[in-house]
Design a protein around this motif. Structure first.
Motif, short mmCIF file in Angstrom:
data_model
loop_
_atom_site.label_atom_id
_atom_site.label_comp_id
_atom_site.label_asym_id
_atom_site.label_seq_id
_atom_site.Cartn_x
_atom_site.Cartn_y
_atom_site.Cartn_z
N VAL A 193 32.30 31.16 32.87
CA VAL A 193 33.13 31.53 31.72
C VAL A 193 34.39 30.67 31.74
CG1 VAL A 193 34.51 33.34 30.63
CG2 VAL A 193 32.28 33.90 31.61
N LYS A 194 34.69 30.06 30.60
CA LYS A 194 35.91 29.27 30.47
C LYS A 194 36.60 29.68 29.17
CE LYS A 194 37.62 24.53 29.95
NZ LYS A 194 37.25 23.11 29.79
N PRO A 195 37.56 30.61 29.23
CA PRO A 195 38.26 31.04 28.02
C PRO A 195 38.95 29.87 27.33
CG PRO A 195 38.71 32.53 29.85
CD PRO A 195 37.99 31.33 30.42
N ARG A 196 39.07 29.96 26.03
CA ARG A 196 39.65 28.86 25.25
C ARG A 196 41.08 28.56 25.66
NH1 ARG A 196 37.57 30.55 19.17
NH2 ARG A 196 35.32 30.52 19.64
N THR A 197 41.79 29.57 26.17
CA THR A 197 43.19 29.39 26.52
C THR A 197 43.38 28.87 27.94
OG1 THR A 197 43.29 31.72 27.19
CG2 THR A 197 43.95 31.18 24.92
N GLN A 198 42.30 28.63 28.68
CA GLN A 198 42.41 28.17 30.07
C GLN A 198 41.75 26.79 30.22
OE1 GLN A 198 41.07 31.01 32.96
NE2 GLN A 198 42.12 32.72 32.00
N SER A 199 42.29 26.02 31.17
CA SER A 199 41.77 24.67 31.38
C SER A 199 40.54 24.65 32.27
CB SER A 199 42.86 23.79 32.01
OG SER A 199 43.31 24.35 33.24
N GLY A 200 40.37 25.69 33.10
CA GLY A 200 39.24 25.73 34.02
C GLY A 200 38.41 26.99 33.86
N THR A 201 37.29 27.01 34.56
CA THR A 201 36.42 28.19 34.52
C THR A 201 36.97 29.28 35.43
OG1 THR A 201 35.04 27.30 36.30
CG2 THR A 201 34.38 26.81 34.03
N TRP A 202 36.53 30.52 35.17
CA TRP A 202 36.90 31.61 36.05
C TRP A 202 36.31 31.38 37.45
CZ3 TRP A 202 35.62 36.50 32.65
CH2 TRP A 202 36.66 36.70 31.73
N PRO A 203 37.12 31.51 38.48
CA PRO A 203 36.56 31.36 39.83
C PRO A 203 35.73 32.58 40.21
CG PRO A 203 38.86 32.00 39.95
CD PRO A 203 38.58 31.76 38.50
N TRP A 204 34.70 32.35 41.00
CA TRP A 204 33.94 33.45 41.58
C TRP A 204 34.62 33.85 42.88
CZ3 TRP A 204 27.92 32.83 41.09
CH2 TRP A 204 27.60 32.59 39.74
N LYS A 205 34.57 35.13 43.20
CA LYS A 205 35.22 35.61 44.42
C LYS A 205 34.22 36.33 45.31
CE LYS A 205 39.82 35.91 42.35
NZ LYS A 205 40.99 36.76 42.04
N PHE A 206 34.38 36.10 46.60
CA PHE A 206 33.54 36.76 47.60
C PHE A 206 34.41 37.17 48.79
CE2 PHE A 206 30.66 33.94 45.30
CZ PHE A 206 29.60 34.79 45.01
#
Length: 300
Positions: A193-206
């Motif tokens: 997912v890369k929201p229009r207002t952000q330059s990068g994709t959402w990071p996955w977390k573990f």
């Protein structure tokens, strides 16, 4: 000295929004009227409160001190006014909400259905977006948000923490194998997912070695501007997705999707209903809070 309450309220809104125009729109007044009210307050107090320029509005030291002192008083007045105005037990009018896009189907549509069926005079205006809306200047009654609270002006009603899971279709896993560690995701197709207002994709977390680790460079050939399509893409076998458990609970139960990397599942994320103090005792907010507790749950 008698404080001009209306002028004080105008000053507080200008200070909060850093804009005479937006404050005027919020209060239903004209921009010149707001400006005169603030000038009247400055004259009454014998102190300059705001530095005005064509580019920005900045509080003076006196303005900062006054804001700190009178902001709670103005909020208290608005809350008392709201309590009197919305003292009915039956909510009426428009309830303007914002929630993350992924919550549309599993949470918000059932709640909207419940509220509009129980309260025919209630209208709901719902914005499903992963963009953080501006609660005050966009006129929202309440918003649902994950993570830390970054606006101390809002009341935070804690709900049950949100759990995230990493999933894929059985067909995809049969084709590509099953990752045993988050580090192995580099050889899998990760749906982003890369929201229009952000330059990068959402990071996955573990959670790795008892620490939360963000993976923000995972490979993937499909990217969406909001989270809603992730489940359908995973069901079609396009790759692996990290989503809210509530979004895929039924798919996990019937076997359409399988959870992977369960032992590395990230820590649950704080989840809150946020709203202006003036809405605290609104009948609309009361029934919304009750519906959220019924469908989602409260913080332990």
């Amino acid at each position: 000295m008698d404080l001009d309450l209306n002028a004080a309220r105008c000053f507080v809104k200008v200070a909060e929004l850093s804009s005479f125009t937006q404050a005027a729109h919020l209060l239903g007044l004209t921009q010149p009227g707001i400006s005169k009210a603030v000038s009247r307050l400055e004259s009454q107090l014998g102190a300059k409160l705001i530095h005005r320029s064509t580019r920005q509005i900045r509080l003076t030291e006196d303005g900062q001190l006054l804001l700190k002192r009178i902001q709670p008083l103005v909020y208290g007045f608005e809350e008392a006014h709201s309590e009197l105005k919305f003292s009915k037990t039956t909510p009426v009018g428009c309830l303007k909400l914002s929630a993350p896009s992924a919550l549309g189907r599993p949470l918000m549509i059932p709640i909207v259905t419940l509220l509009t069926e129980q309260y025919p005079e209630l209208r709901v205006e719902l914005s499903l977006t992963d963009h953080k809306v501006q609660v005050f200047d966009e006129g929202f009654d309440a918003v649902l948000r994950f993570g830390t609270i970054d606006d101390e002006r809002l009341v935070a009603f804690a709900l049950q923490d949100a759990e995230w899971v990493t999933v894929a279709s059985p067909a995809y896993l049969a084709r590509q194998g099953v990752p045993a560690h988050p580090d192995e995701l580099s050889r899998f197709n990760c749906l982003h997912v890369k929201p229009r207002t952000q330059s990068g994709t959402w990071p996955w977390k573990f959670r790795v070695d008892n620490n939360t680790t963000a993976y923000d460079q995972l490979a993937g050939n499909v990217c969406f501007d909001h989270g809603d399509p992730l489940v359908d893409a995973a069901l079609q076998g396009l790759g692996i997705a990290q989503v809210l458990r509530c979004v895929v609970a039924d798919k996990l139960a019937n076997g359409e999707l399988k959870e992977v990397l369960a032992e590395f599942r990230p820590q649950a994320l704080a989840f809150h209903l946020l709203y202006p103090p003036s809405r605290q005792r609104s009948a609309k907010l009361t029934v919304l809070r009750e519906a959220l507790l019924q469908h989602w749950g409260s913080s332990p």
